[in-house]
Each structure stands twice: as structure tokens, then as C-alpha cells.
Scaffold this motif. Structure first.
Motif, PDB file in Angstrom:
ATOM      1  N   ASP A  79      -6.671  -9.079 -10.368  1.00 16.53           N
ATOM      2  CA  ASP A  79      -5.732  -8.135  -9.775  1.00 16.53           C
ATOM      3  C   ASP A  79      -6.379  -7.225  -8.730  1.00 16.53           C
ATOM      4  O   ASP A  79      -5.727  -6.311  -8.219  1.00 16.53           O
ATOM      5  N   ALA A  80      -7.644  -7.486  -8.398  1.00 14.87           N
ATOM      6  CA  ALA A  80      -8.309  -6.669  -7.378  1.00 14.87           C
ATOM      7  C   ALA A  80      -7.598  -6.790  -6.033  1.00 14.87           C
ATOM      8  O   ALA A  80      -7.526  -5.832  -5.266  1.00 14.87           O
ATOM      9  N   ALA A  81      -7.057  -7.973  -5.744  1.00 16.75           N
ATOM     10  CA  ALA A  81      -6.327  -8.179  -4.489  1.00 16.75           C
ATOM     11  C   ALA A  81      -5.094  -7.295  -4.443  1.00 16.75           C
ATOM     12  O   ALA A  81      -4.764  -6.718  -3.388  1.00 16.75           O
ATOM     13  N   TYR A  82      -4.426  -7.181  -5.574  1.00 15.34           N
ATOM     14  CA  TYR A  82      -3.227  -6.347  -5.609  1.00 15.34           C
ATOM     15  C   TYR A  82      -3.576  -4.872  -5.449  1.00 15.34           C
ATOM     16  O   TYR A  82      -2.857  -4.123  -4.772  1.00 15.34           O
ATOM     17  N   ALA A  83      -4.696  -4.457  -6.041  1.00 16.05           N
ATOM     18  CA  ALA A  83      -5.131  -3.069  -5.886  1.00 16.05           C
ATOM     19  C   ALA A  83      -5.376  -2.759  -4.411  1.00 16.05           C
ATOM     20  O   ALA A  83      -4.952  -1.713  -3.903  1.00 16.05           O
ATOM     21  N   GLN A  84      -6.038  -3.683  -3.712  1.00 21.07           N
ATOM     22  CA  GLN A  84      -6.278  -3.489  -2.279  1.00 21.07           C
ATOM     23  C   GLN A  84      -4.964  -3.491  -1.499  1.00 21.07           C
ATOM     24  O   GLN A  84      -4.786  -2.720  -0.556  1.00 21.07           O
ATOM     25  N   TYR A  85      -4.050  -4.353  -1.897  1.00 17.74           N
ATOM     26  CA  TYR A  85      -2.756  -4.411  -1.212  1.00 17.74           C
ATOM     27  C   TYR A  85      -1.989  -3.105  -1.393  1.00 17.74           C
ATOM     28  O   TYR A  85      -1.326  -2.634  -0.462  1.00 17.74           O
ATOM     29  N   LEU A  86      -2.078  -2.501  -2.579  1.00 18.10           N
ATOM     30  CA  LEU A  86      -1.422  -1.213  -2.811  1.00 18.10           C
ATOM     31  C   LEU A  86      -1.995  -0.135  -1.897  1.00 18.10           C
ATOM     32  O   LEU A  86      -1.263   0.703  -1.356  1.00 18.10           O
ATOM     33  N   ILE A  87      -3.312  -0.162  -1.698  1.00 23.82           N
ATOM     34  CA  ILE A  87      -3.949   0.794  -0.793  1.00 23.82           C
ATOM     35  C   ILE A  87      -3.416   0.594   0.626  1.00 23.82           C
ATOM     36  O   ILE A  87      -3.016   1.545   1.311  1.00 23.82           O
ATOM     37  N   ALA A  88      -3.417  -0.670   1.064  1.00 18.90           N
ATOM     38  CA  ALA A  88      -2.946  -0.981   2.415  1.00 18.90           C
ATOM     39  C   ALA A  88      -1.482  -0.608   2.596  1.00 18.90           C
ATOM     40  O   ALA A  88      -1.088  -0.036   3.622  1.00 18.90           O
ATOM     41  N   GLN A  89      -0.666  -0.926   1.603  1.00 22.90           N
ATOM     42  CA  GLN A  89       0.761  -0.629   1.685  1.00 22.90           C
ATOM     43  C   GLN A  89       1.005   0.882   1.723  1.00 22.90           C
ATOM     44  O   GLN A  89       1.915   1.352   2.411  1.00 22.90           O
ATOM     45  N   SER A  90       0.185   1.634   1.010  1.00 19.48           N
ATOM     46  CA  SER A  90       0.331   3.089   1.010  1.00 19.48           C
ATOM     47  C   SER A  90       0.092   3.661   2.399  1.00 19.48           C
ATOM     48  O   SER A  90       0.813   4.559   2.848  1.00 19.48           O
ATOM     49  N   TYR A  91      -0.922   3.154   3.078  1.00 18.85           N
ATOM     50  CA  TYR A  91      -1.153   3.590   4.459  1.00 18.85           C
ATOM     51  C   TYR A  91      -0.052   3.077   5.384  1.00 18.85           C
ATOM     52  O   TYR A  91       0.415   3.806   6.277  1.00 18.85           O
ATOM     53  N   PHE A  92       0.363   1.845   5.183  1.00 22.52           N
ATOM     54  CA  PHE A  92       1.388   1.245   6.034  1.00 22.52           C
ATOM     55  C   PHE A  92       2.689   2.042   5.971  1.00 22.52           C
ATOM     56  O   PHE A  92       3.348   2.264   6.993  1.00 22.52           O
ATOM     57  N   ASP A  93       3.052   2.484   4.778  1.00 27.66           N
ATOM     58  CA  ASP A  93       4.289   3.240   4.615  1.00 27.66           C
ATOM     59  C   ASP A  93       4.227   4.623   5.248  1.00 27.66           C
ATOM     60  O   ASP A  93       5.257   5.291   5.382  1.00 27.66           O
ATOM     61  N   GLN A  94       3.029   5.045   5.637  1.00 26.52           N
ATOM     62  CA  GLN A  94       2.876   6.354   6.267  1.00 26.52           C
ATOM     63  C   GLN A  94       2.688   6.254   7.782  1.00 26.52           C
ATOM     64  O   GLN A  94       2.374   7.249   8.430  1.00 26.52           O
ATOM     65  N   ILE A  95       2.893   5.055   8.337  1.00 23.17           N
ATOM     66  CA  ILE A  95       2.775   4.912   9.787  1.00 23.17           C
ATOM     67  C   ILE A  95       3.770   5.864  10.457  1.00 23.17           C
ATOM     68  O   ILE A  95       4.960   5.830  10.167  1.00 23.17           O
ATOM     69  N   PRO A  96       3.273   6.712  11.346  1.00 26.85           N
ATOM     70  CA  PRO A  96       4.138   7.740  11.930  1.00 26.85           C
ATOM     71  C   PRO A  96       4.954   7.235  13.108  1.00 26.85           C
ATOM     72  O   PRO A  96       4.772   6.109  13.587  1.00 26.85           O
ATOM     73  N   ASP A  97       5.829   8.080  13.591  1.00 20.18           N
ATOM     74  CA  ASP A  97       6.578   7.796  14.807  1.00 20.18           C
ATOM     75  C   ASP A  97       5.606   7.558  15.952  1.00 20.18           C
ATOM     76  O   ASP A  97       4.511   8.122  15.999  1.00 20.18           O
ATOM     77  N   ILE A  98       6.024   6.715  16.886  1.00 21.43           N
ATOM     78  CA  ILE A  98       5.143   6.297  17.984  1.00 21.43           C
ATOM     79  C   ILE A  98       4.666   7.459  18.843  1.00 21.43           C
ATOM     80  O   ILE A  98       3.629   7.380  19.500  1.00 21.43           O
ATOM     81  N   SER A  99       5.393   8.564  18.829  1.00 18.04           N
ATOM     82  CA  SER A  99       5.011   9.720  19.652  1.00 18.04           C
ATOM     83  C   SER A  99       3.873  10.530  19.032  1.00 18.04           C
ATOM     84  O   SER A  99       3.302  11.398  19.686  1.00 18.04           O
ATOM     85  N   ARG A 100       3.521  10.221  17.781  1.00 13.65           N
ATOM     86  CA  ARG A 100       2.504  11.006  17.084  1.00 13.65           C
ATOM     87  C   ARG A 100       1.172  10.265  17.030  1.00 13.65           C
ATOM     88  O   ARG A 100       1.063   9.106  17.414  1.00 13.65           O
ATOM     89  N   ASP A 101       0.147  10.965  16.544  1.00 15.78           N
ATOM     90  CA  ASP A 101      -1.178  10.366  16.401  1.00 15.78           C
ATOM     91  C   ASP A 101      -1.102   9.139  15.480  1.00 15.78           C
ATOM     92  O   ASP A 101      -0.434   9.172  14.443  1.00 15.78           O
ATOM     93  N   GLN A 102      -1.802   8.082  15.860  1.00 14.50           N
ATOM     94  CA  GLN A 102      -1.693   6.812  15.151  1.00 14.50           C
ATOM     95  C   GLN A 102      -2.893   6.511  14.248  1.00 14.50           C
ATOM     96  O   GLN A 102      -3.172   5.348  13.944  1.00 14.50           O
ATOM     97  N   MET A 103      -3.569   7.545  13.772  1.00 16.75           N
ATOM     98  CA  MET A 103      -4.730   7.332  12.915  1.00 16.75           C
ATOM     99  C   MET A 103      -4.359   6.572  11.646  1.00 16.75           C
ATOM    100  O   MET A 103      -5.075   5.671  11.204  1.00 16.75           O
ATOM    101  N   ARG A 104      -3.212   6.914  11.056  1.00 20.18           N
ATOM    102  CA  ARG A 104      -2.815   6.228   9.825  1.00 20.18           C
ATOM    103  C   ARG A 104      -2.439   4.766  10.098  1.00 20.18           C
ATOM    104  O   ARG A 104      -2.594   3.913   9.238  1.00 20.18           O
ATOM    105  N   THR A 105      -1.945   4.508  11.290  1.00 17.89           N
ATOM    106  CA  THR A 105      -1.655   3.122  11.645  1.00 17.89           C
ATOM    107  C   THR A 105      -2.941   2.315  11.683  1.00 17.89           C
ATOM    108  O   THR A 105      -3.002   1.187  11.172  1.00 17.89           O
TER     109      THR A 105
END
Length: 265
Positions: free
Chosen positions: A99-125
Motif C-alpha cells: 500500500d506504499a503506492a497508495y500512500a504516495q498517491y494520497l500525498i500527490a492527490q492532496s497537493y493536486f486538490d489544492q492547485i490554485p486559480d491560474i492567477s495565483r502562485d503555482q507552487m502547489r501545482t
């Protein structure tokens, strides 16, 4: 996604009150209590059970599952930092787990869900891309890698869109060198995104404004070669013709070289 059981009840207490002590019950029972609460969308209470399993039975198989379910429950609550923390803890304790792959996917998905509007800083993207690429690199043959690749394209499109927005602004300000640098990023890094056609047209536009006709001809030619039916190519063609020339490839141009592996040459 992993799916199995939890157990235990946590001792949440007010600092001014005596700590409540819960009886030690079998790990599987407490884990399953957590799963039942998850099904009812009572995520906070489920986390209490899962954390109790981890605390009272730290070396059990149920504790391993409980840590990951804790991360998942935090994710469903939109508590992304807590999810990332729990998933990283799972990775550190069980790096070789199935399940290590799923743990990594949860991390990635958490950042992905926080991708901001295009007008803002894209560090989280960018962070989302880094974590999604980790899924693809380490677990290429999993369902998580398939999903991660799709999300990577969305994230790349977002970053390309940011570059285009800034580049258009520079064009409006007649800062042509600044605009070219932004469009160059799209052409060299994000060729598979939907923005590349416009980027090539905008390069034609900027180079024409600077009087660098050869580069304008090349960007128009690359656009026509790769996207012959594009409305952007029709506009680029008209633009270079307005100066009495046609789209023409200069093989030594950085634009032509950037597209060697994409369809030219």
C-alpha cells in the motif's frame, strides 16, 4: 485503494479535565469500528478509532492499516496537511508495503486538490507534479500511475496557462523580450498542452514586433507543420504575409530544435 479494518478509541481530553481512559480492545474490533464510522462519513470519530489502534497495537497488521486509513479519512475531510503527514508516516514505517503506492498517491492527490486559480502562485501545482511523478516513477504498473499521468497533464496545462497569462501581459506592455521568454517556456516544456498552438502564434507576433522576421517565419512554420488546421496558424500565416514573407523553417532556430522530437525532422 486499500480497504480493511481498524480498531481502538482515542483519548481526546480537555487540558483542564482528567484524561478519559478507554479499555484495551482487540485491534481488529477497533479498526472495524473505524470503518463503520467511515461509512457513515463520521470521519473525525473514525480517526479516533484508527489512532487508538496505532497507539495500543503499534506492531500489529491492524496498526499498519489504521495509519493509512487515518490519512484517507483526513483526505476526505479536506484536511490535506494532516493527510500528507499521516501518509508520510506510513511511508517511513512501511516503505515496502503493497500500500506504499497508495500512500504516495494520497500525498500527490492532496497537493493536486489544492492547485490554485491560474492567477495565483503555482507552487502547489509544481509540488503536485513532483509527487505525481513520484507515483509514476516508483509504481509505473499500478492503477495509481494511470491516474497520476492524467493528473500530470492537467497540472502541466495549469503551469502552461500561467506562463501564457504572463506572456500576454508582457505583449500588451510591449515588453516583447519578456513575452518571448514566457512563451518559450510553454514551447520547450509544455508541448503536449492545449496552450502550445497559441504560444507559437504569440512568438510569431512578438518576433514580428521586434523585426526578427526569420524567427517569426520559423514559429509560424512550426505551427503550420504541427497544427495545419489550427486557427492560430491561419492568423500566423496572415501576420507574416503582411510583411511580404511566408512561413519558412530555419533549422538552426531554437523553435525548430525544440520541436524535433515532437513532430519535426
Amino acid at each position: 485503494m486499500m480497504g480493511a479494518s481498524l480498531g481502538g478509541c482515542a483519548s481526546w481530553f480537555d487540558t483542564n479535565k482528567e484524561e478519559t481512559v478507554f479499555p484495551d480492545v482487540p485491534a481488529e474490533q477497533r479498526y472495524n469500528e473505524g470503518l463503520t464510522l467511515m461509512a457513515k462519513e463520521e470521519y473525525s470519530d473514525a480517526i479516533v478509532r484508527f489512532e487508538d489502534v496505532d497507539r495500543q497495537h503499534p506492531y500489529s497488521e491492524w496498526a499498519r492499516k489504521a495509519i493509512l486509513m487515518t490519512a484517507y479519512a483526513y483526505y476526505l475531510q479536506g484536511k490535506y496537511e494532516e493527510c500528507i503527514s499521516a501518509a508520510r508516516r506510513y511511508q517511513s514505517l512501511h516503505p515496502g508495503s503493497e500500500d506504499a503506492a497508495y500512500a504516495q498517491y494520497l500525498i500527490a492527490q492532496s497537493y493536486f486538490d489544492q492547485i490554485p486559480d491560474i492567477s495565483r502562485d503555482q507552487m502547489r501545482t509544481q509540488r503536485a507534479m513532483d509527487q505525481l511523478e513520484e507515483v509514476v516513477r516508483k509504481w509505473p504498473n499500478t492503477e495509481y500511475a494511470v491516474s497520476a499521468k492524467k493528473k500530470l497533464e492537467i497540472a502541466r496545462d495549469q503551469l502552461a496557462g500561467k506562463e501564457m497569462m504572463v506572456g500576454r501581459y508582457y505583449l500588451e506592455q510591449r515588453n516583447y523580450a519578456g513575452a518571448i521568454n514566457r512563451f518559450k517556456v510553454v514551447v520547450t516544456r509544455y508541448q503536449t498542452t492545449r496552450h502550445v498552438e497559441e504560444a507559437l502564434y504569440r512568438l510569431t507576433e512578438a518576433y514580428m514586433a521586434l523585426g526578427v522576421i526569420s524567427e517569426a517565419q520559423t514559429s509560424a512554420a512550426v505551427l503550420g507543420y504541427n497544427f495545419p488546421d489550427s486557427s492560430w496558424y491561419k492568423d500566423a500565416y496572415k501576420l507574416v504575409q503582411s510583411r511580404g514573407v511566408n512561413p519558412q523553417m530555419n533549422e538552426q532556430s531554437w523553435i525548430a530544435k525544440a520541436f524535433k522530437g515532437f513532430g519535426l525532422g
